[in-house]
Design a protein around this motif. Structure first.
Motif, mmCIF file in Angstrom:
data_model
loop_
_atom_site.group_PDB
_atom_site.id
_atom_site.type_symbol
_atom_site.label_atom_id
_atom_site.label_comp_id
_atom_site.label_asym_id
_atom_site.label_seq_id
_atom_site.Cartn_x
_atom_site.Cartn_y
_atom_site.Cartn_z
ATOM 1 N N TRP A 103 156.329 119.833 24.779
ATOM 2 C CA TRP A 103 157.040 120.323 25.782
ATOM 3 C C TRP A 103 157.713 121.500 25.031
ATOM 4 O O TRP A 103 158.579 122.378 26.077
ATOM 5 C CB TRP A 103 157.974 119.551 26.456
ATOM 6 C CG TRP A 103 157.143 118.365 27.199
ATOM 7 C CD1 TRP A 103 155.892 118.444 27.701
ATOM 8 C CD2 TRP A 103 157.602 117.132 27.571
ATOM 9 N NE1 TRP A 103 155.675 117.382 28.670
ATOM 10 C CE2 TRP A 103 156.532 116.748 28.391
ATOM 11 C CE3 TRP A 103 158.810 116.502 27.592
ATOM 12 C CZ2 TRP A 103 156.811 115.156 28.884
ATOM 13 C CZ3 TRP A 103 158.967 115.250 28.003
ATOM 14 C CH2 TRP A 103 157.981 114.574 28.862
ATOM 15 N N GLN A 104 157.803 121.964 23.903
ATOM 16 C CA GLN A 104 158.688 123.116 23.391
ATOM 17 C C GLN A 104 158.200 124.443 23.498
ATOM 18 O O GLN A 104 158.869 125.212 23.527
ATOM 19 C CB GLN A 104 158.671 122.807 22.043
ATOM 20 C CG GLN A 104 159.778 121.594 21.480
ATOM 21 C CD GLN A 104 160.939 121.624 22.466
ATOM 22 O OE1 GLN A 104 161.935 122.618 22.102
ATOM 23 N NE2 GLN A 104 161.363 120.630 23.174
ATOM 24 N N GLY A 105 156.704 124.435 23.617
ATOM 25 C CA GLY A 105 156.045 125.876 23.931
ATOM 26 C C GLY A 105 156.535 126.294 25.105
ATOM 27 O O GLY A 105 156.356 125.696 26.445
ATOM 28 N N LEU A 106 157.091 127.407 25.310
ATOM 29 C CA LEU A 106 157.455 128.255 26.560
ATOM 30 C C LEU A 106 157.466 129.482 26.642
ATOM 31 O O LEU A 106 157.559 130.216 25.467
ATOM 32 C CB LEU A 106 159.193 128.100 26.560
ATOM 33 C CG LEU A 106 159.733 127.881 28.081
ATOM 34 C CD1 LEU A 106 159.009 126.988 29.021
ATOM 35 C CD2 LEU A 106 161.213 127.498 28.107
ATOM 36 N N GLU A 107 156.704 130.195 27.439
ATOM 37 C CA GLU A 107 156.357 131.665 27.312
ATOM 38 C C GLU A 107 156.864 132.329 28.874
ATOM 39 O O GLU A 107 156.819 131.625 29.915
ATOM 40 C CB GLU A 107 154.991 131.793 27.260
ATOM 41 C CG GLU A 107 154.234 131.271 25.878
ATOM 42 C CD GLU A 107 152.721 131.400 25.993
ATOM 43 O OE1 GLU A 107 152.269 131.864 27.010
ATOM 44 O OE2 GLU A 107 152.121 130.758 24.924
ATOM 45 N N PRO A 108 157.071 133.553 28.671
ATOM 46 C CA PRO A 108 157.474 134.428 29.959
ATOM 47 C C PRO A 108 156.332 134.054 30.936
ATOM 48 O O PRO A 108 155.109 134.433 30.408
ATOM 49 C CB PRO A 108 157.714 135.809 29.398
ATOM 50 C CG PRO A 108 157.983 135.829 27.994
ATOM 51 C CD PRO A 108 157.231 134.384 27.404
ATOM 52 N N GLY A 109 156.652 134.161 32.324
ATOM 53 C CA GLY A 109 155.722 133.963 33.131
ATOM 54 C C GLY A 109 155.068 132.414 33.463
ATOM 55 O O GLY A 109 154.473 132.483 34.231
ATOM 56 N N VAL A 126 163.026 135.512 31.790
ATOM 57 C CA VAL A 126 163.643 135.877 30.904
ATOM 58 C C VAL A 126 163.830 134.797 29.689
ATOM 59 O O VAL A 126 164.272 133.650 30.078
ATOM 60 C CB VAL A 126 164.894 136.375 31.109
ATOM 61 C CG1 VAL A 126 165.498 136.968 29.567
ATOM 62 C CG2 VAL A 126 164.934 137.463 31.966
ATOM 63 N N LEU A 127 163.121 135.227 28.496
ATOM 64 C CA LEU A 127 163.076 134.039 27.496
ATOM 65 C C LEU A 127 163.690 134.768 26.090
ATOM 66 O O LEU A 127 162.865 135.686 25.609
ATOM 67 C CB LEU A 127 161.693 133.501 27.383
ATOM 68 C CG LEU A 127 161.447 132.497 26.249
ATOM 69 C CD1 LEU A 127 162.450 131.234 26.396
ATOM 70 C CD2 LEU A 127 160.136 132.229 26.147
ATOM 71 N N VAL A 128 164.658 134.367 25.551
ATOM 72 C CA VAL A 128 165.164 134.736 24.222
ATOM 73 C C VAL A 128 165.720 133.198 23.499
ATOM 74 O O VAL A 128 166.783 132.843 23.789
ATOM 75 C CB VAL A 128 166.254 135.593 24.233
ATOM 76 C CG1 VAL A 128 166.912 136.010 22.939
ATOM 77 C CG2 VAL A 128 166.216 136.782 25.110
ATOM 78 N N PRO A 129 164.783 132.837 22.885
ATOM 79 C CA PRO A 129 165.012 131.606 22.210
ATOM 80 C C PRO A 129 166.382 131.452 21.696
ATOM 81 O O PRO A 129 166.842 132.163 20.944
ATOM 82 C CB PRO A 129 163.939 131.155 21.113
ATOM 83 C CG PRO A 129 162.450 132.057 21.608
ATOM 84 C CD PRO A 129 163.540 133.127 22.428
ATOM 85 N N GLU A 130 167.097 130.232 21.877
ATOM 86 C CA GLU A 130 168.487 129.880 21.509
ATOM 87 C C GLU A 130 169.452 130.843 21.975
ATOM 88 O O GLU A 130 170.477 130.493 21.554
ATOM 89 C CB GLU A 130 168.442 129.697 19.882
ATOM 90 C CG GLU A 130 167.495 128.676 19.581
ATOM 91 C CD GLU A 130 167.710 128.655 17.834
ATOM 92 O OE1 GLU A 130 168.466 128.989 17.199
ATOM 93 O OE2 GLU A 130 166.479 128.188 16.988
ATOM 94 N N ARG A 131 169.120 131.468 23.004
ATOM 95 C CA ARG A 131 169.916 132.452 23.790
ATOM 96 C C ARG A 131 170.039 132.577 25.067
ATOM 97 O O ARG A 131 171.113 132.394 25.922
ATOM 98 C CB ARG A 131 169.941 133.946 22.973
ATOM 99 C CG ARG A 131 170.813 134.902 23.583
ATOM 100 C CD ARG A 131 172.255 134.662 22.694
ATOM 101 N NE ARG A 131 172.868 135.526 23.216
ATOM 102 C CZ ARG A 131 174.397 135.726 22.891
ATOM 103 N NH1 ARG A 131 174.800 134.921 22.039
ATOM 104 N NH2 ARG A 131 175.144 136.602 23.331
#
Length: 221
Positions: A103-109, A126-131
């Motif tokens: 479940w760790q894979g995450l992508e915009p859209g 909006v996706l900025v890992p760890e932020r």
């Protein structure tokens, strides 16, 4: 009811409304956030131009952002749940109590189911890992059916909103600020629903999520 009783009831209702508007509602909408955090703009705010509803809630979690992020990355009814009141938002299925690699894979859209049936969802905006993780939902009213995006004029009745998770280091801990931003029409109908239902519901669910995330991180530590 006598005229005196009616007057007393009206006065009590007016006091209750004033108390809610001046004290309780502002407290709910900024629970745990500092004045600076509540006043700031965050990534994702710009996605809802002309927003007519907003909240900023915050908490401190006992782990660095690198350890908080995996819990957020696996959210979704079709994934790790929402860590809130599972009977209300996860069909009674317990939210994950461990990090699951698949479940760790995450992508915009990407779509994250917001209800167990999968008929409604959030979209990763909006996706900025760890932020930063900002989820967006656009819904047609009164059907509640999702709208992928507005191309041209919006429907006559709709709700468009973002739910943003913003992580900042705080020593060995993480400051998690959650910002909601929304716009809805027709406002004459949706504003009473916001004040009487959606804002209290968000407060109840978000504070529970804060509690459960804190508990999971404490156990992991």
């Amino acid at each position: 009811m006598t005229p005196v009783s009616k007057a007393r009831a009206a006065a009590s209702a007016a006091v209750a409304l004033a108390l809610h508007g001046l004290v309780l509602r502002p407290m709910m909408l900024t629970w745990g956030a500092t004045r600076e955090e509540a006043a700031r703009s965050y990534p994702g705010d710009e996605l809802i131009p002309g927003a007519d509803s907003s909240s900023t809630m915050a908490t401190t979690l006992p782990a660095p952002p690198s350890e908080v992020w995996p819990w957020l990355a696996q959210m979704g009814c079709d994934r790790g749940g929402w860590y809130s009141w599972d009977r209300l938002d996860n069909g009674g299925r317990p939210s994950a109590d461990r990090i699951v690699g698949e479940w760790q894979g995450l992508e915009p859209g990407q779509r994250l189911a917001s209800v167990p049936s999968g008929r409604a969802w959030f979209t990763v905006a909006v996706l900025v890992p760890e932020r930063t993780l900002v989820l967006r939902a656009d819904t047609r009213l009164p059907s509640g059916s999702p709208i992928d995006a507005f191309h041209g004029p919006p429907p006559v009745a709709f709700v468009s909103s973002v739910w943003g998770f913003h992580l900042e280091p705080a020593g060995a801990d993480t400051r998690l600020v959650v910002r909601t931003h929304g716009r809805s029409r027709p406002r004459v109908l949706t504003r009473p629903m916001d004040v009487l239902f959606w804002e209290p519901a968000h407060f109840i669910m978000q504070t529970r999520q804060f509690h459960n995330l804190r508990a999971r991180l404490a156990r992991a530590a």
